[in-house]
Enzyme design. Structure first.
Site, PDB file in Angstrom:
ATOM      1  N   ASN A  52       0.830  -1.208   0.000  1.00  0.00           N
ATOM      2  CA  ASN A  52       0.000   0.000   0.000  1.00  0.00           C
ATOM      3  C   ASN A  52       0.857   1.247   0.000  1.00  0.00           C
ATOM      4  OD1 ASN A  52      -2.607  -1.210   0.190  1.00  0.00           O
ATOM      5  ND2 ASN A  52      -2.341  -1.476   2.395  1.00  0.00           N
ATOM      6  N   ASN A  58       5.664  -4.164   4.335  1.00  0.00           N
ATOM      7  CA  ASN A  58       6.367  -3.725   5.543  1.00  0.00           C
ATOM      8  C   ASN A  58       7.153  -4.870   6.177  1.00  0.00           C
ATOM      9  OD1 ASN A  58       5.151  -1.231   5.215  1.00  0.00           O
ATOM     10  ND2 ASN A  58       3.677  -1.508   6.877  1.00  0.00           N
ATOM     11  N   GLU A  86      -4.559  -9.084   4.791  1.00  0.00           N
ATOM     12  CA  GLU A  86      -4.852  -7.858   4.047  1.00  0.00           C
ATOM     13  C   GLU A  86      -5.115  -8.133   2.566  1.00  0.00           C
ATOM     14  OE1 GLU A  86      -3.479  -3.519   5.471  1.00  0.00           O
ATOM     15  OE2 GLU A  86      -1.927  -4.596   4.348  1.00  0.00           O
ATOM     16  N   THR A  97       1.151 -10.271  21.088  1.00  0.00           N
ATOM     17  CA  THR A  97       1.784  -8.985  21.381  1.00  0.00           C
ATOM     18  C   THR A  97       0.892  -8.167  22.300  1.00  0.00           C
ATOM     19  OG1 THR A  97       0.868  -8.006  19.361  1.00  0.00           O
ATOM     20  CG2 THR A  97       3.061  -8.972  19.213  1.00  0.00           C
ATOM     21  N   GLY A 131       5.416  -5.502  25.301  1.00  0.00           N
ATOM     22  CA  GLY A 131       6.176  -6.578  24.676  1.00  0.00           C
ATOM     23  C   GLY A 131       5.271  -7.659  24.132  1.00  0.00           C
ATOM     24  N   ASP A 167       5.759   7.608  16.245  1.00  0.00           N
ATOM     25  CA  ASP A 167       4.709   7.123  15.352  1.00  0.00           C
ATOM     26  C   ASP A 167       4.680   5.596  15.461  1.00  0.00           C
ATOM     27  OD1 ASP A 167       2.938   6.531  13.329  1.00  0.00           O
ATOM     28  OD2 ASP A 167       4.190   7.313  11.702  1.00  0.00           O
ATOM     29  N   ASP A 178       4.211  -4.660  12.140  1.00  0.00           N
ATOM     30  CA  ASP A 178       4.808  -5.281  10.961  1.00  0.00           C
ATOM     31  C   ASP A 178       6.313  -5.426  11.127  1.00  0.00           C
ATOM     32  OD1 ASP A 178       2.295  -5.341   9.769  1.00  0.00           O
ATOM     33  OD2 ASP A 178       2.575  -3.372   8.846  1.00  0.00           O
ATOM     34  N   ALA A 194      11.129   0.922  15.714  1.00  0.00           N
ATOM     35  CA  ALA A 194      10.254   1.487  14.687  1.00  0.00           C
ATOM     36  C   ALA A 194       9.364   2.592  15.230  1.00  0.00           C
ATOM     37  CB  ALA A 194       9.406   0.382  14.062  1.00  0.00           C
ATOM     38  N   SER A 251      10.828   3.690   9.062  1.00  0.00           N
ATOM     39  CA  SER A 251      11.235   3.638  10.474  1.00  0.00           C
ATOM     40  C   SER A 251      12.025   2.383  10.815  1.00  0.00           C
ATOM     41  CB  SER A 251       9.993   3.706  11.380  1.00  0.00           C
ATOM     42  OG  SER A 251       9.242   2.499  11.316  1.00  0.00           O
TER      43      SER A 251
END
Length: 324
Positions: A14, A46, A143, A237, A242, A264, A270, A300, A309
């Site tokens: 994307n 990603n 996705e 996650t 963590g 951010d 990902d 990231a 990132s």
């Protein structure tokens, strides 16, 4: 650290349309934001880039449109050292896009328009069946169309490749996909949704959103409910805390993250997934791979954007030394 074993990622690419603003708008409200940035993204792209930047041997299978965004995405993935021979360019199709708003705390909201991702088919997976030969790990997310996900999982399973499935964005999960998955990767909210019986809520199932971040009894209950769905290896996650590793009936292992000031959080999950797949392909056990991945995910969060990132292995080593 030497990576060995190929990672194949099948799924989405994307163009991320990113605007930063002080806070998220309320319904019907217009806010002023910063300049629009167009950045390479897509969950699968990603994950491939995260693994590639860290030194992994990675191939991506997906689709983009024959537009400027498609050129941007293919180029960005290739620049990370990822093999893009399996990324089709579809004539007359728009590349997938994600409209992302980032607030002052670094949190985000995302709306995805599939574009070419919606035209990726099981036939595209069959056309690159050679990519699975000798691959150590297959990375999947939700996705793209479920038939594409299942076709890739079947190919990988038949080839003896470890299938890592990230149930994001969450939706109905076929039992076949769970059966073909070797390592399931979910956040605590997705885990609660997965184990909730049909027609009930996660809370009804006794697996509320905080179960993975709760006490040993809560984590044990979640592990049991996942096992009831046929999942005996999973990484759950828990955001900045963590993750929790559940591995074939062994005692759950909590893997703490490192503290950072987030800029951010777009694409952090990902980054975690790509890093986990890369280290599994390198021969790490699940806990060791997760310990590596939580640091990559934290890194990231300190930079703007998703792929932009992600660290190189040299940046990762320096970051780890500063946060040891």
């Amino acid at each position: 650290m030497e990576a060995r074993g190929r990672v194949v990622v099948v799924g989405s690419l994307n163009a991320d349309l990113v605007v930063r603003t002080a806070r998220f708008p309320r319904a019907g409200e217009t806010l002023r934001g910063e300049d629009l940035r167009i950045l390479p993204g897509g969950k699968s792209a990603n994950q491939a880039v995260a693994a590639g930047r860290l030194g992994g041997d990675v191939a991506l299978v997906g689709a983009v449109g024959d537009d400027a965004n498609g050129q941007l995405l293919r180029g960005a993935v290739a620049d990370a050292g990822v093999d893009v021979a399996g990324v089709r360019v579809l004539e007359g199709s728009a590349t997938g896009t994600a409209v992302i708003t980032v607030d002052a705390a670094g949190e985000n909201t995302i709306v995805v328009s599939p574009g070419a991702n919606g035209r990726l088919s099981a036939a595209d997976v069959d056309a690159v069946h050679g990519a699975f030969a000798g691959a150590a790990v297959l990375g999947l997310c939700l996705e793209v169309d479920m038939e594409v996900v299942l076709a890739a999982a079947r190919r990988a399973h038949a080839a003896g490749t470890t299938v890592v499935t990230n149930l994001s964005p969450f939706g109905p999960v076929p039992e076949e996909l769970l059966a073909l998955t070797d390592v399931l990767l979910v956040n605590e909210h997705e885990a609660a949704q997965l184990v909730a019986p049909t027609g009930s809520t996660a809370a009804d199932a006794g697996a509320d959103d905080g179960a993975a971040d709760g006490g040993a009894e809560d984590v044990g209950r979640l592990a049991g409910l996942l096992a009831d769905r046929g999942v005996d290896r999973a990484v759950v996650t828990t955001g900045s805390a963590g993750c929790v590793v559940l591995d074939r009936g062994a005692e759950p292992v909590r893997v703490p993250s490192v503290r950072v000031d987030p800029v951010d959080t777009t694409g952090c999950g990902d980054a975690f997934t790509g890093a986990l797949a890369m280290r599994l392909a390198a021969g790490d056990d699940l806990v060791t791979a997760a310990r590596f991945a939580v640091v990559v995910g934290a890194f990231a969060a300190t930079r703007l954007g998703a792929q932009s990132s992600y660290p190189t292995i040299e940046e990762f080593d320096a970051f780890l030394a500063d946060h040891a």
